[in-house]
Enzyme design. Structure first.
Site, PDB file in Angstrom:
ATOM      1  N   LYS A 245       0.824  -1.220   0.000  1.00 27.26           N
ATOM      2  CA  LYS A 245       0.000   0.000   0.000  1.00 27.26           C
ATOM      3  C   LYS A 245       0.854   1.265   0.000  1.00 27.26           C
ATOM      4  O   LYS A 245       0.441   2.301  -0.498  1.00 27.26           O
ATOM      5  CB  LYS A 245      -0.910   0.008   1.228  1.00 27.26           C
ATOM      6  CG  LYS A 245      -2.023  -1.009   1.142  1.00 27.26           C
ATOM      7  CD  LYS A 245      -3.232  -0.536   1.952  1.00 27.26           C
ATOM      8  CE  LYS A 245      -4.352  -1.555   1.907  1.00 27.26           C
ATOM      9  NZ  LYS A 245      -4.046  -2.737   2.740  1.00 27.26           N
ATOM     10  N   ARG A 246       2.028   1.154   0.573  1.00 23.31           N
ATOM     11  CA  ARG A 246       2.899   2.335   0.611  1.00 23.31           C
ATOM     12  C   ARG A 246       3.223   2.859  -0.781  1.00 23.31           C
ATOM     13  O   ARG A 246       3.569   4.012  -0.953  1.00 23.31           O
ATOM     14  CB  ARG A 246       4.222   1.979   1.308  1.00 23.31           C
ATOM     15  CG  ARG A 246       4.154   1.819   2.790  1.00 23.31           C
ATOM     16  CD  ARG A 246       5.520   1.599   3.380  1.00 23.31           C
ATOM     17  NE  ARG A 246       6.191   0.405   2.832  1.00 23.31           N
ATOM     18  CZ  ARG A 246       7.172   0.450   1.970  1.00 23.31           C
ATOM     19  NH1 ARG A 246       7.641   1.600   1.536  1.00 23.31           N
ATOM     20  NH2 ARG A 246       7.722  -0.673   1.532  1.00 23.31           N
TER      21      ARG A 246
END
Ligand code: GLU
Length: 467
Positions: A245-246
């Site tokens: 997700k980063r």
């Protein structure tokens, strides 16, 4: 032999980039060989599986155009079958019930760690050992079922992506295949299903390489032919870390919501770890014609959002106006577009699509024709100068009479420029501001044409016909 592949997602979240790429490769392989593509939902993680995730995965696959021929099959609807096969393995001596409690297992691992050994199940409920140790099956709780893993030798296969891979059996312990509640563990469910569904090629992420030896043992214990295995390398973010997700949106549907078109996504996913010569831009149909496992890369693929955006821009440019209008419409509505005041959408997207990188950007650009148009007082006083006022009045008169198409509008503008000794930007900028409230628009003749004569004259009157 009919090639049969499958995609077997666990419904514990959205369809992410990695999962979609696995699905696409499995699908393309089946389609390439005139085979069948099966969708199986591995919903045995009862705490994390949700109906919403199932729906999200199906929606994302449909959006991408990855169609399945069979399924979705749900593992939780096949519990009786897993029990049957587990019983069969027990009867043949390949599996056995184990009553070790969590406390016993913890203590076992603790002792192993204390003497520097790798923690593993010690096989204490293997029937011959249990008998020798005088262990008696308790009747107050159901057992799990463990698979009797061969202790000596090694297990290997020739991976269609990675080549030969082998593991010493000593590294594997007797894994649980059926939990006490009758739910299979991943490695067991996968084998029973791949067998029952006649899967010939297991194409999946290489995070499963370590599971494959266990699965091969189970296949062999069932006297079954092994499928081919193809383990596809993982996807890394630009920083070399595993994609997460980063790195921005990892859910496929987030890309749809951000204005990406499915052709761009499919084209991009196909190039994540696979290549066909120098081809960067290709359709799903071409992918099917070209896809092979021999050109899946051996090393990790790197996610490059810039390339995805580049492809998206390409496909938006190449899209028909009717389709683009259909994609942009809902986004425009969400932005508060007033369609009754603006031109029809098709010519608007036709004018703007060459410069749009996403559907959302296209919608924002199109708001030029459907949104707030009144310029601020500051903009008006900056641009509506004494020098340009007579020219604007003259233009307004010409525009009231000329035919309403780009060449005629352009001719009118040029005449006015010549008559007033002005250069294009001197007239175009005030026009933009008065008509759209913006300082940036497509070419002035195209903008005027789309705004329509009535709107143009009304907005000019509003600013010019004061007294
Ligand atoms: N349910 C597994 C996963 O989502 C499937 C692995 C496999 O394809 O065997 O990772």
């Amino acid at each position: 032999m009919t090639i049969r592949t499958r995609f077997a997602p666990s419904p514990t979240g959205f369809l992410h980039i990695g999962g979609a790429r696995t699905a696409l490769f499995s699908w393309a392989y089946a389609r390439r060989h005139g085979g069948r593509f099966v969708l199986r939902i591995e919903d045995t993680d009862l705490e994390r599986s949700t109906q919403a995730s199932v729906q999200a995965i199906l929606d994302a696959m449909r959006w991408l155009g990855i169609d399945w021929d069979e399924g979705p099959e749900f593992q939780m609807q096949r519990l009786a079958r897993y029990k049957q096969i587990a019983d069969q393995l027990i009867a043949a001596g390949h599996a056995y019930p184990c009553w070790a409690t969590k406390e016993e297992l913890d203590a076992m691992r603790e002792q192993q760690r204390a003497r520097g050994a790798k923690p593993r199940y010690d096989g204490r409920w293997r029937p011959e050992r249990a008998r020798a140790a005088g262990l008696v099956p308790p009747n107050d709780r159901p057992p799990v079922v463990r698979f009797r893993t061969p202790e000596a030798g090694e297990v290997g296969w020739s991976d269609l992506v990675k080549g030969p891979i082998a593991f010493p059996n000593a590294e594997l312990d007797d894994l649980v295949i059926l939990r006490a509640d009758g739910v299979p563990t991943y490695n067991f469910g996968v084998v029973v299903d791949d067998l029952d569904m006649n899967i010939t090629h297991v194409i999946r992420g290489d995070d499963h390489v370590n599971n494959t030896p266990r699965q091969i043992h189970i296949f062999r214990a069932l006297d079954a032919r092994l499928p081919e295995f193809a383990h596809v390398p993982m996807i890394l973010g630009a920083d070399g870390e595993r994609l997460s997700k980063r790195h921005g949106a990892v859910s496929v549907m987030q890309y749809r919501d951000d204005g990406f078109v499915p052709e761009a996504m499919v084209n991009y996913l196909a190039r994540l770890g696979w290549s066909h010569g120098d081809n960067e831009v290709f359709s799903a149909q071409q992918l099917i014609e070209w896809f092979d496992l021999g050109h899946v890369s051996h090393s990790a693929a790197q996610f490059d959002p810039g390339k995805l955006t580049w492809l998206n821009q390409h496909y938006i440019k190449a899209s028909g106006d009717v389709r683009l209008a259909a994609l942009v419409g809902p986004q425009l509505r969400a932005l508060g577009a007033q369609f009754d005041r603006g031109p029809t959408l098709e010519p608007v997207v036709a004018l703007l699509k060459d410069r749009a990188t996403t559907i959302n950007h296209l919608a924002e650009a199109a708001m030029l024709f459907y949104g707030e148009h009144a310029p601020s007082a500051a903009l008006v006083s900056e641009h509506l100068t004494e020098t340009v006022l007579p020219a604007l009045r003259m233009l307004k008169a010409r525009l009231a009479e000329c035919s309403w198409d780009r060449p005629a509008i352009s001719a009118a503008v040029k005449q006015v420029l010549a008559a007033n000794g002005l250069k294009m930007p001197q007239l175009a900028m005030p026009l933009r501001v008065l008509l759209t409230g913006r300082t940036q628009t497509p070419s002035i003749d195209a903008t005027l044409e789309l705004l329509g004569r009535e709107t143009v004259l009304a907005r000019l009157s509003h600013h010019l016909d004061i007294d």
